[in-house]
Design a protein around this motif. Structure first.
Motif, PDB file in Angstrom:
ATOM      1  N   GLY A   1      -1.918   5.086  -6.965  1.00 19.05           N
ATOM      2  CA  GLY A   1      -2.009   6.060  -5.884  1.00 19.05           C
ATOM      3  C   GLY A   1      -2.428   5.451  -4.564  1.00 19.05           C
ATOM      4  O   GLY A   1      -2.500   6.150  -3.539  1.00 19.05           O
ATOM      5  N   ARG A   2      -2.682   4.135  -4.560  1.00 18.92           N
ATOM      6  CA  ARG A   2      -3.070   3.446  -3.334  1.00 18.92           C
ATOM      7  C   ARG A   2      -2.261   2.169  -3.096  1.00 18.92           C
ATOM      8  O   ARG A   2      -1.981   1.799  -1.961  1.00 18.92           O
ATOM      9  N   PHE A   3      -1.914   1.489  -4.186  1.00 15.19           N
ATOM     10  CA  PHE A   3      -1.261   0.188  -4.087  1.00 15.19           C
ATOM     11  C   PHE A   3      -0.358   0.009  -5.297  1.00 15.19           C
ATOM     12  O   PHE A   3      -0.681   0.465  -6.400  1.00 15.19           O
ATOM     13  N   MET A   4       0.783  -0.665  -5.091  1.00 14.20           N
ATOM     14  CA  MET A   4       1.726  -0.809  -6.190  1.00 14.20           C
ATOM     15  C   MET A   4       2.508  -2.119  -6.051  1.00 14.20           C
ATOM     16  O   MET A   4       2.895  -2.514  -4.953  1.00 14.20           O
TER      17      MET A   4
ATOM     18  N   ALA B   1       0.852  -1.179   0.000  1.00 11.07           N
ATOM     19  CA  ALA B   1       0.000   0.000   0.000  1.00 11.07           C
ATOM     20  C   ALA B   1       0.892   1.234   0.000  1.00 11.07           C
ATOM     21  O   ALA B   1       1.816   1.348   0.807  1.00 11.07           O
ATOM     22  N   THR B   2       0.653   2.134  -0.937  1.00 13.71           N
ATOM     23  CA  THR B   2       1.459   3.356  -1.027  1.00 13.71           C
ATOM     24  C   THR B   2       0.678   4.431  -1.784  1.00 13.71           C
ATOM     25  O   THR B   2      -0.016   4.122  -2.760  1.00 13.71           O
ATOM     26  N   PRO B   3       0.788   5.703  -1.361  1.00 15.10           N
ATOM     27  CA  PRO B   3       0.161   6.782  -2.129  1.00 15.10           C
ATOM     28  C   PRO B   3       1.010   7.221  -3.313  1.00 15.10           C
ATOM     29  O   PRO B   3       0.613   8.110  -4.068  1.00 15.10           O
ATOM     30  N   SER B   4       2.164   6.592  -3.496  1.00 14.39           N
ATOM     31  CA  SER B   4       3.083   7.008  -4.553  1.00 14.39           C
ATOM     32  C   SER B   4       2.433   6.901  -5.934  1.00 14.39           C
ATOM     33  O   SER B   4       1.741   5.932  -6.239  1.00 14.39           O
ATOM     34  N   ARG B   5       2.705   7.899  -6.749  1.00 11.93           N
ATOM     35  CA  ARG B   5       2.283   7.870  -8.141  1.00 11.93           C
ATOM     36  C   ARG B   5       3.501   7.939  -9.063  1.00 11.93           C
ATOM     37  O   ARG B   5       3.409   8.393 -10.200  1.00 11.93           O
ATOM     38  N   ASP B   6       4.629   7.474  -8.546  1.00 10.64           N
ATOM     39  CA  ASP B   6       5.863   7.474  -9.316  1.00 10.64           C
ATOM     40  C   ASP B   6       5.737   6.506 -10.499  1.00 10.64           C
ATOM     41  O   ASP B   6       5.611   5.297 -10.318  1.00 10.64           O
ATOM     42  N   VAL B   7       5.742   7.050 -11.690  1.00  9.78           N
ATOM     43  CA  VAL B   7       5.507   6.250 -12.887  1.00  9.78           C
ATOM     44  C   VAL B   7       6.622   5.239 -13.110  1.00  9.78           C
ATOM     45  O   VAL B   7       6.371   4.109 -13.553  1.00  9.78           O
ATOM     46  N   LYS B   8       7.846   5.615 -12.795  1.00 11.51           N
ATOM     47  CA  LYS B   8       8.961   4.700 -13.019  1.00 11.51           C
ATOM     48  C   LYS B   8       8.799   3.429 -12.197  1.00 11.51           C
ATOM     49  O   LYS B   8       9.016   2.328 -12.697  1.00 11.51           O
ATOM     50  N   THR B   9       8.416   3.594 -10.924  1.00 13.62           N
ATOM     51  CA  THR B   9       8.192   2.419 -10.090  1.00 13.62           C
ATOM     52  C   THR B   9       6.958   1.657 -10.556  1.00 13.62           C
ATOM     53  O   THR B   9       6.962   0.430 -10.635  1.00 13.62           O
ATOM     54  N   HIS B  10       5.907   2.402 -10.879  1.00  9.06           N
ATOM     55  CA  HIS B  10       4.670   1.761 -11.330  1.00  9.06           C
ATOM     56  C   HIS B  10       4.920   0.915 -12.582  1.00  9.06           C
ATOM     57  O   HIS B  10       4.333  -0.150 -12.757  1.00  9.06           O
TER      58      HIS B  10
END
Length: 242
Positions: free
Chosen positions: A162-165, A77-86
């Motif tokens: 933005g919630r899970f990755m 669970a993460t709020p990250s929206r980092d496209v590279k990681t996604h």
């Protein structure tokens, strides 16, 4: 071997494939003739205990079965929206092998649907034959209509971005088990039906299959004998399965 972003060339995603020493399609066809209770019993018979996921993990449609070597995916669970990681999904798609089954841990996240129709379409295109999500799905009707075997604990319409990755893949993961967490390694055999999901250790894949097939044949004979009116005790003595 890695996948590199074609625009920037700055980040890479490793290709991590697991090769097994059997015909994946043929073994999958054999497993799908069986049922999870029998495979679980076969594991217990040789001392491999507690390898069933705990209650609540079921297919979207009762006729769905899934069978294949595990393609493990670790999510948080993460709020990250980092496209590279996604976009780690670029590497994981290149790592999938025909006949594999995605199995995703979710660390108990309840915030969103962690698997959906687009993910299933992409996975099917590279030969993945099903998914086991230790969490939730969305786009359930699409998944059912496309006939992609999908197992989950619940359904949720919320977008994961933005919630899970997913942050890693083809590594050992934990999923909730009937007795305690189950360690799932890449290549372990994943088998699921309407009763739930069992995980067979990679090195036991063929041994467990052969035990279960033998019992399945005996059960068929036992079932017919009892349907014909024979004494159940005599049937058990003859076939060893009741």
């Amino acid at each position: 071997m890695t996948v590199t972003d074609q625009e920037t060339g700055k980040f890479e995603y490793p290709i991590k494939k697991v090769n097994v020493n059997y015909d994946v399609e043929a073994i999958g066809n054999r497993y799908r003739k069986l049922y999870t209770g029998l495979v679980y019993d076969a594991m217990e018979s040789i001392g491999v205990k507690g390898r069933a996921m705990n209650s609540g993990i079921y297919p979207l449609l009762h006729t769905m079965k899934v069978a294949g070597p595990a393609f493990t995916m670790h999510g948080i669970a993460t709020p990250s929206r980092d496209v590279k990681t996604h976009n780690i999904r670029l590497g994981l798609m290149k790592s999938m092998t025909p006949g594999c089954v995605q199995i995703r841990d979710t660390q108990g996240d309840l915030s969103c649907g962690q698997f959906g129709e687009i993910s299933a379409t992409a996975a099917a295109a590279v030969g993945c034959v099903g998914a086991v999500i230790d969490g939730s799905t969305r786009d359930s009707n699409y998944l059912i209509d496309m006939g992609f075997p999908t197992f989950c604990r619940f359904r949720n319409p919320v977008e994961a971005f933005g919630r899970f990755m997913i942050v890693d893949y083809q590594i050992p993961i934990f999923v909730k088990g009937i007795d305690s967490n189950i360690l799932v390694n890449p290549g372990d055999y994943v088998f699921g039906d309407n009763d739930g999901v069992v995980i067979v250790p990679l090195e036991k894949t063929i041994e467990i299959l052969e035990i279960a097939e033998g019992w399945f044949e005996s059960e068929g004979r036992s079932r017919k004998a009892m349907a014909d009116g024979r004494d159940p005790f005599e049937v058990y003595e003859e076939f060893g399965r009741f």
